[in-house]
Enzyme design. Sequence first.
Site, PDB file in Angstrom:
ATOM      1  N   HIS A 362       0.800  -1.223   0.000  1.00 55.12           N
ATOM      2  CA  HIS A 362       0.000   0.000   0.000  1.00 55.12           C
ATOM      3  C   HIS A 362       0.835   1.276   0.000  1.00 55.12           C
ATOM      4  CE1 HIS A 362      -4.130  -1.505   0.525  1.00 55.12           C
ATOM      5  NE2 HIS A 362      -3.597  -2.480   1.236  1.00 55.12           N
ATOM      6  N   LYS A 553      -9.091  13.300   4.607  1.00 57.88           N
ATOM      7  CA  LYS A 553      -8.155  12.182   4.624  1.00 57.88           C
ATOM      8  C   LYS A 553      -7.201  12.355   5.783  1.00 57.88           C
ATOM      9  CE  LYS A 553      -7.123  13.210   0.361  1.00 57.88           C
ATOM     10  NZ  LYS A 553      -7.252  11.940  -0.353  1.00 57.88           N
ATOM     11  N   LYS A 559       0.138  14.171   1.606  1.00 56.17           N
ATOM     12  CA  LYS A 559      -1.220  14.423   1.120  1.00 56.17           C
ATOM     13  C   LYS A 559      -1.473  15.917   0.910  1.00 56.17           C
ATOM     14  CE  LYS A 559      -3.040  10.171   3.185  1.00 56.17           C
ATOM     15  NZ  LYS A 559      -3.506   9.472   1.978  1.00 56.17           N
ATOM     16  N   THR A 661      -8.965   5.926  -2.098  1.00 54.22           N
ATOM     17  CA  THR A 661     -10.337   5.473  -2.359  1.00 54.22           C
ATOM     18  C   THR A 661     -11.325   6.614  -2.128  1.00 54.22           C
ATOM     19  OG1 THR A 661     -10.477   4.604  -0.099  1.00 54.22           O
ATOM     20  CG2 THR A 661      -9.930   3.034  -1.858  1.00 54.22           C
TER      21      THR A 661
END
Length: 820
Positions: A362, A553, A559, A661
């Site tokens: 991942h 998130k 990010k 996702t």
Amino acid sequence: MPNPDTAAPRDAEVLRDTILRKLTYDLGKSRTAARDRDWFMATALAVRDRIVDRWLEELRATYETGAKQVYYLSLEFLVGRLLRDCVSNLRLDPVVKEALASLGVDFEQVRQAEPDAALGNGGLGRLAACFMESLASLSIPAFGYGIRYEHGLFRQLVRDGWQREYPEDWLTFGNPWEYARPEIAHDIGFGGSVEAVPVSEVRMRHVWHPAETLQAVAYDTPVVGWRGVHVNTLRLWSARAIDPLKLDAFNYGDHVGALADRVRQESICKVLYPSDESPAGQELRLRQEYFFASAALQDLVRRHLRVYGDLRSLPDKVAIQLNDTHPAIAIAELMRICVDLHDIPWDEAWELTRNTFSYTNHTLLPEALESWPVPLMERLLPRHMQIIYLINAHHLDSVRSTHSDDGRLLASVSLIEEGHGRRVRMGNLAFIGSHKVNGVSALHTELMKQTVFRDFHTLAPGRVVNKTNGITFRRWLHQANPGLTSLVTETIGHRVLDDADALTALVPHADDAGFRARFAAVKRENKQALAKVIRSQLDLRVDPGALFDVQIKRIHEYKRQLLNVLEAVALYDAIRAQPMGNWVPRVKIFAGKAAASYHRAKLIIKLMHDVARVVNSDPTLRGALKLAFLPNYNVSLAEIIVPAADLSEQISTAGMEASGTGNMKLALNGALTIGTLDGANVEILEQVGADNIHIFGMTTGQVEARRAAGTRGAEAIAASPQLEEVLEAIESGVFSPDEPGRYRELVASLRGDDFFMVAADFDSYWAAQRAVDARWADTASWQRAAVLNTAHMGWFSSDRTIAEYAADIWQVPVGRRASR
């Protein structure tokens, strides 16, 4: 199990009576004394009753038919609230609502009384939950294995802009979905010594004598698939001390010391991701990982031997999927079970193990590919360390046979890192112990081959495959957005409820002004609902007519929530400088948790709040810009935010997000994506088309080249007067007058190596946001793009992902058609 599509007229009456019986005889409450939580418990127990017969039948049939089973090992299962999920998948929505209404109880209030199961952190855990639901919906026999955390991830509160962590109390009033299985308990050992016992003149048997032993006790939750056609099991393990109390110490007055061992052993299942800043924290995390991996393997081996009698048939009947490196110790554990406990020769045991396991990677972040200090492993799991050494020796011998002089290659693929303190590389163990290794988006998989597993890919060129992540549409469209679901089924038919690919039938309707208006009306209702939540939680009024710009998130530098905040400051300055400009009203909505020990991420949360405090209180903006940070982000909050989003922020540094996702959930619900060419954004671009997404920023190759050249952020800042002004304001304390130097180090990191390319991508991001403004101002263009995003998201169903796993990795049949 009744078919709710043809439910009998009296079904609501029967369910009503069942709920009342549960309330009275299971909870000991009267109707007059019952509160929302009591009604939830009674309703959940009544719904659970309708699952059990099918669940037990599926378990029996699996073994009678000899079907191969999938075992999904994950440290996280972020399942969220389950009442609506079960009711929806059983197609009992109108029956349950009618039954409760006849009792004077509102279903929505009952549903809201259910706590979120605190069993995960973010995408990894939510993916596992989606996969479990799709496994059941596709009628693939499966078990999920994890830990029954008593508190799970922390509950996030924000005090004066700073994140504060508190224990999550989701189990305080019990969990009506689970069945305790105290009779299913496995001994888990730690520490101790290994004895070599001669069994012949040429062979030794190794016997591990653990210094301490505790038990893993099973708790089972049925996972019901779509239309109730199949039910699988999520089995979570709780730690139980074998000797809960030292009675002699207690009787001598040492009441606390008498419980010390129990508290230490049972701490394994208290909290998800304990901080690993201390040696004790590292040890606890390793204990957690071995605890649940060992329990899972002992459990499935016990079941397999009871039915089939021979462990050698395990790869034919069992497929074990490792969800990231957390359960990778299971490879050494299965070798121990085979070699030490069942006398299977080493080479045969290794072949059996590798044919049974597969591994999902991942992350490309080196720090996220777990490694453990050798001394810790030797002390805590001495037999496993011996096994890992022997696996490594055989592995390196094999590499030497074809690359004898390549010392760099041998060091790269070794299971033991010899650098700054010897460490066991769990990613390397997971790779060589699995027959397939998959990435989770096309870009991520290719980067795996080029970076973290480049040398392994050279040695085993067919082992790395791609399986792009997906989401269950039952949760993220049907349940989270019933208004849009009704519009879609009314427009293109009910087939879309069973086949996500049918969403493409919406494409022609994107040019229908009447349909676009109805689509926009649904979005407006969802935005009004979110605006109420923002008002309730933050005492902040936002206009549902504004553009809802959403970034939800985990808070992490890669990010790039920081990039979003910097753009907000630049926009704030621009609006004040040109108050008569035709500015698009915008609400920037943030949610997410920072790891308790991730101080930079927590500082970014503080900056969000400092900027929000200034922006939201400035009357000169006249509502053109507002910022909202919603605390304690979880699945239930996401189910409110996702349907309301207009713009989806997927702005990670290119090459650093494996898949994502959230990007799929938001696009499915009609949000346009602004993002980099990272993770599954690449495949979203392919599906929705370049005209219906806003891509900006450097590519992965450009990021790598900039890092290799040693280019510093100061150069990008010098070329961007707007960014320079923003950083000077933050650095000088404009947003932190109580502590002017609060963000100096943060700004200095951007002027320095700018590792996450925040400064480097700022101007491109600003330009993309202004393109978003222009599109928003063209209502027809925006609404058309929103419809087309929803229409082209069918490929991102987790049913499609699981069907690909089933065919290419697990070799198990799919019992129901999967969307492709």
